[in-house]
Design a protein around this motif. Sequence first.
Motif, PDB file in Angstrom:
ATOM      1  N   THR A 141      30.363  -8.503   1.536  1.00 15.66           N
ATOM      2  CA  THR A 141      30.610  -9.635   2.423  1.00 15.66           C
ATOM      3  C   THR A 141      29.293 -10.115   3.014  1.00 15.66           C
ATOM      4  O   THR A 141      28.549  -9.315   3.570  1.00 15.66           O
ATOM      5  CB  THR A 141      31.506  -9.219   3.613  1.00 15.66           C
ATOM      6  N   THR A 142      29.029 -11.399   2.882  1.00 13.68           N
ATOM      7  CA  THR A 142      27.867 -12.000   3.543  1.00 13.68           C
ATOM      8  C   THR A 142      28.392 -12.937   4.614  1.00 13.68           C
ATOM      9  O   THR A 142      29.239 -13.791   4.337  1.00 13.68           O
ATOM     10  CB  THR A 142      26.993 -12.787   2.539  1.00 13.68           C
ATOM     11  N   LYS A 143      27.889 -12.767   5.828  1.00  7.83           N
ATOM     12  CA  LYS A 143      28.352 -13.611   6.938  1.00  7.83           C
ATOM     13  C   LYS A 143      27.958 -15.069   6.686  1.00  7.83           C
ATOM     14  O   LYS A 143      26.914 -15.364   6.120  1.00  7.83           O
ATOM     15  CB  LYS A 143      27.784 -13.101   8.251  1.00  7.83           C
ATOM     16  N   GLU A 144      28.832 -15.954   7.134  1.00 10.66           N
ATOM     17  CA  GLU A 144      28.732 -17.396   6.859  1.00 10.66           C
ATOM     18  C   GLU A 144      27.332 -17.996   7.050  1.00 10.66           C
ATOM     19  O   GLU A 144      26.818 -18.645   6.141  1.00 10.66           O
ATOM     20  CB  GLU A 144      29.761 -18.149   7.710  1.00 10.66           C
ATOM     21  N   PRO A 145      26.671 -17.809   8.188  1.00  4.45           N
ATOM     22  CA  PRO A 145      25.376 -18.502   8.340  1.00  4.45           C
ATOM     23  C   PRO A 145      24.271 -17.983   7.421  1.00  4.45           C
ATOM     24  O   PRO A 145      23.222 -18.605   7.302  1.00  4.45           O
ATOM     25  CB  PRO A 145      25.002 -18.270   9.810  1.00  4.45           C
ATOM     26  N   TYR A 146      24.508 -16.872   6.740  1.00  4.66           N
ATOM     27  CA  TYR A 146      23.484 -16.270   5.881  1.00  4.66           C
ATOM     28  C   TYR A 146      23.742 -16.482   4.398  1.00  4.66           C
ATOM     29  O   TYR A 146      22.979 -16.005   3.563  1.00  4.66           O
ATOM     30  CB  TYR A 146      23.379 -14.767   6.184  1.00  4.66           C
ATOM     31  N   ARG A 147      24.781 -17.190   4.058  1.00  7.45           N
ATOM     32  CA  ARG A 147      25.097 -17.413   2.646  1.00  7.45           C
ATOM     33  C   ARG A 147      24.075 -18.353   1.999  1.00  7.45           C
ATOM     34  O   ARG A 147      23.491 -19.193   2.656  1.00  7.45           O
ATOM     35  CB  ARG A 147      26.511 -17.977   2.505  1.00  7.45           C
ATOM     36  N   GLY A 148      23.895 -18.178   0.682  1.00  6.25           N
ATOM     37  CA  GLY A 148      22.949 -19.032  -0.047  1.00  6.25           C
ATOM     38  C   GLY A 148      21.504 -18.599   0.103  1.00  6.25           C
ATOM     39  O   GLY A 148      20.590 -19.354  -0.217  1.00  6.25           O
ATOM     40  N   LYS A 149      21.258 -17.371   0.562  1.00  9.23           N
ATOM     41  CA  LYS A 149      19.896 -16.883   0.775  1.00  9.23           C
ATOM     42  C   LYS A 149      19.571 -15.661  -0.098  1.00  9.23           C
ATOM     43  O   LYS A 149      18.671 -14.897   0.221  1.00  9.23           O
ATOM     44  CB  LYS A 149      19.695 -16.545   2.255  1.00  9.23           C
ATOM     45  N   ASN A 150      20.315 -15.463  -1.179  1.00  4.60           N
ATOM     46  CA  ASN A 150      20.105 -14.349  -2.117  1.00  4.60           C
ATOM     47  C   ASN A 150      20.327 -12.973  -1.493  1.00  4.60           C
ATOM     48  O   ASN A 150      19.848 -11.972  -2.009  1.00  4.60           O
ATOM     49  CB  ASN A 150      18.697 -14.379  -2.723  1.00  4.60           C
ATOM     50  N   ILE A 151      21.042 -12.915  -0.381  1.00  2.57           N
ATOM     51  CA  ILE A 151      21.213 -11.637   0.319  1.00  2.57           C
ATOM     52  C   ILE A 151      22.064 -10.673  -0.496  1.00  2.57           C
ATOM     53  O   ILE A 151      21.688  -9.507  -0.669  1.00  2.57           O
ATOM     54  CB  ILE A 151      21.800 -11.857   1.729  1.00  2.57           C
ATOM     55  N   LEU A 152      23.191 -11.127  -1.035  1.00  2.00           N
ATOM     56  CA  LEU A 152      24.049 -10.226  -1.805  1.00  2.00           C
ATOM     57  C   LEU A 152      23.314  -9.676  -3.020  1.00  2.00           C
ATOM     58  O   LEU A 152      23.357  -8.479  -3.285  1.00  2.00           O
ATOM     59  CB  LEU A 152      25.353 -10.919  -2.224  1.00  2.00           C
ATOM     60  N   GLY A 153      22.611 -10.522  -3.744  1.00  2.00           N
ATOM     61  CA  GLY A 153      21.847 -10.052  -4.902  1.00  2.00           C
ATOM     62  C   GLY A 153      20.809  -9.027  -4.518  1.00  2.00           C
ATOM     63  O   GLY A 153      20.634  -7.998  -5.184  1.00  2.00           O
ATOM     64  N   HIS A 154      20.107  -9.270  -3.411  1.00  5.36           N
ATOM     65  CA  HIS A 154      19.090  -8.344  -2.915  1.00  5.36           C
ATOM     66  C   HIS A 154      19.718  -6.999  -2.558  1.00  5.36           C
ATOM     67  O   HIS A 154      19.212  -5.945  -2.943  1.00  5.36           O
ATOM     68  CB  HIS A 154      18.404  -8.970  -1.690  1.00  5.36           C
ATOM     69  N   VAL A 155      20.837  -7.031  -1.847  1.00  3.41           N
ATOM     70  CA  VAL A 155      21.502  -5.792  -1.426  1.00  3.41           C
ATOM     71  C   VAL A 155      22.059  -5.048  -2.635  1.00  3.41           C
ATOM     72  O   VAL A 155      21.931  -3.822  -2.735  1.00  3.41           O
ATOM     73  CB  VAL A 155      22.607  -6.071  -0.377  1.00  3.41           C
TER      74      VAL A 155
END
Length: 160
Positions: free
Chosen positions: A91-105
Amino acid sequence: MSILRKIAHALTPQKVDVMVYEYDLANPIPPIQATIPLDIKVREEKTVLGKRFVFFAYNDGNLTNRVDLVTDTMLAGQLGFGDRPVMGNGTTKEPYRGKNILGHVLCHVLRFCKQQHSTGKVYALITPDNHASMKVMDKIGCSLLYRAKLYRLFGLVIYK
């Protein structure tokens, strides 16, 4: 939830509909970086059947993302990959979506798996309507194996 609701929920067949992805730890892990600085913390939790590692990603102290890595789940055995690690509940919180966070994690999770198991496969379960996560699976090099549809009652498969 009241005790009666919990009992009624347990007696109701639960539908499982997931896309099953596979990552081979023999492959190099891609160097995907988030577009914001992240601090990733891991917490180990005991579960009924085994253990779970929960990966939390923070940016300036704010939780941005969470991914679970589970071993020894009954569902994994029912889907045919036994005690191999399974990634899910990302789960990526709404304001942080589209910043490659899930892929990085997820790349961080895969490196963790490589340290723990060195070889083998890691699986991921994604709901069929989560197109953003499916794109991330492709980006990090996971292969789509199949779509699993089944019903479970008390954790046991009653219809496939």
